[in-house]
Design a protein around this motif. Structure first.
Motif, PDB file in Angstrom:
ATOM      1  N   ASP A   1      38.682  34.994  49.979  1.00 14.13           N
ATOM      2  CA  ASP A   1      39.288  33.452  49.743  1.00 14.13           C
ATOM      3  C   ASP A   1      37.385  33.480  49.265  1.00 14.13           C
ATOM      4  OD1 ASP A   1      38.864  30.753  50.118  1.00 14.13           O
ATOM      5  OD2 ASP A   1      38.981  30.586  51.881  1.00 14.13           O
TER       6      ASP A   1
ATOM      7  N   GLU B   1      40.780  36.962  35.121  1.00 13.12           N
ATOM      8  CA  GLU B   1      41.246  36.612  36.159  1.00 13.12           C
ATOM      9  C   GLU B   1      40.392  36.575  36.751  1.00 13.12           C
ATOM     10  OE1 GLU B   1      44.203  38.486  38.765  1.00 13.12           O
ATOM     11  OE2 GLU B   1      43.381  39.927  37.574  1.00 13.12           O
ATOM     12  N   LEU B   2      39.534  37.120  37.155  1.00 18.21           N
ATOM     13  CA  LEU B   2      38.085  36.235  37.927  1.00 18.21           C
ATOM     14  C   LEU B   2      37.337  35.102  37.601  1.00 18.21           C
ATOM     15  CD1 LEU B   2      35.621  37.381  40.173  1.00 18.21           C
ATOM     16  CD2 LEU B   2      34.112  37.661  38.418  1.00 18.21           C
TER      17      LEU B   2
ATOM     18  N   GLU C   1      39.110  29.048  43.763  1.00 17.96           N
ATOM     19  CA  GLU C   1      38.675  28.343  45.101  1.00 17.96           C
ATOM     20  C   GLU C   1      37.317  28.028  45.001  1.00 17.96           C
ATOM     21  OE1 GLU C   1      39.875  32.479  46.461  1.00 17.96           O
ATOM     22  OE2 GLU C   1      41.687  32.121  45.499  1.00 17.96           O
TER      23      GLU C   1
ATOM     24  N   TYR D   1      39.160  42.523  45.566  1.00 15.02           N
ATOM     25  CA  TYR D   1      38.271  40.707  45.669  1.00 15.02           C
ATOM     26  C   TYR D   1      39.202  40.013  45.207  1.00 15.02           C
ATOM     27  CZ  TYR D   1      39.007  39.951  40.863  1.00 15.02           C
ATOM     28  OH  TYR D   1      39.965  39.930  39.352  1.00 15.02           O
ATOM     29  N   ARG D   2      40.419  40.544  45.226  1.00 16.56           N
ATOM     30  CA  ARG D   2      41.255  39.315  44.325  1.00 16.56           C
ATOM     31  C   ARG D   2      41.895  38.617  46.176  1.00 16.56           C
ATOM     32  NH1 ARG D   2      44.460  42.173  39.713  1.00 16.56           N
ATOM     33  NH2 ARG D   2      43.213  44.247  41.355  1.00 16.56           N
ATOM     34  N   GLU D   3      41.551  39.305  47.208  1.00 13.54           N
ATOM     35  CA  GLU D   3      42.025  39.089  48.040  1.00 13.54           C
ATOM     36  C   GLU D   3      41.244  38.245  49.502  1.00 13.54           C
ATOM     37  OE1 GLU D   3      43.401  43.117  50.502  1.00 13.54           O
ATOM     38  OE2 GLU D   3      44.408  42.988  48.348  1.00 13.54           O
TER      39      GLU D   3
ATOM     40  N   GLN E   1      38.991  32.881  36.788  1.00 14.69           N
ATOM     41  CA  GLN E   1      40.711  31.891  37.069  1.00 14.69           C
ATOM     42  C   GLN E   1      40.214  31.328  38.962  1.00 14.69           C
ATOM     43  OE1 GLN E   1      42.019  29.583  35.485  1.00 14.69           O
ATOM     44  NE2 GLN E   1      41.122  29.937  33.996  1.00 14.69           N
ATOM     45  N   LYS E   2      40.152  32.507  39.650  1.00 18.84           N
ATOM     46  CA  LYS E   2      40.397  32.516  40.856  1.00 18.84           C
ATOM     47  C   LYS E   2      38.652  31.727  41.381  1.00 18.84           C
ATOM     48  CE  LYS E   2      39.954  35.753  44.673  1.00 18.84           C
ATOM     49  NZ  LYS E   2      41.084  35.093  45.364  1.00 18.84           N
TER      50      LYS E   2
END
Length: 112
Positions: A48, A66-67, A74, A44-46, A69-70
């Motif tokens: 957008d 981390e999720l 975004e 999932y980090r890849e 922050q993403k």
């Protein structure tokens, strides 16, 4: 892919995309999911997140900071981040939906 399959049956008006990193669950999803759902093998980090109106996650509590922050970096204003059961430390959800399932699960929903 279980949630994706359920959503596809309940809401055929939605365009659904799922991603799974682990090979076995991903292969099972390939077999079980309808063709109308896009099922990706990857991280999932890849992805957008800016292209999604909502992101649903069922990850461990260790992955939630981390999720978050993403998602904050975004996702568009008004988009939803939905976590099944796992909270983001220090972030109060805008809504909590009790699932009334055998494991006491709940959906934690944040509006970006």
């Amino acid at each position: 892919g279980t949630v994706l399959a359920w959503l596809d049956r309940q809401r055929p008006d939605l365009r659904l995309i799922g991603v799974e990193l682990a090979w076995l669950p991903w292969l099972m999803g390939c077999w079980r999911l309808p063709r109308s759902a896009v099922w990706l093998h990857g991280d999932y980090r890849e992805l957008d997140f800016s292209v999604y109106d909502g992101v649903y996650a069922y990850l461990s509590s260790a992955a939630m900071p981390e999720l978050w922050q993403k998602a904050r970096a975004e996702m568009r204003p008004g988009a939803l981040l939905i976590s099944n059961t796992f909270a983001v430390p220090g972030q109060i959800p805008d809504e909590i939906v009790e699932l009334n399932d055998w494991k006491g699960g709940k959906l934690l929903i944040w509006r970006m």
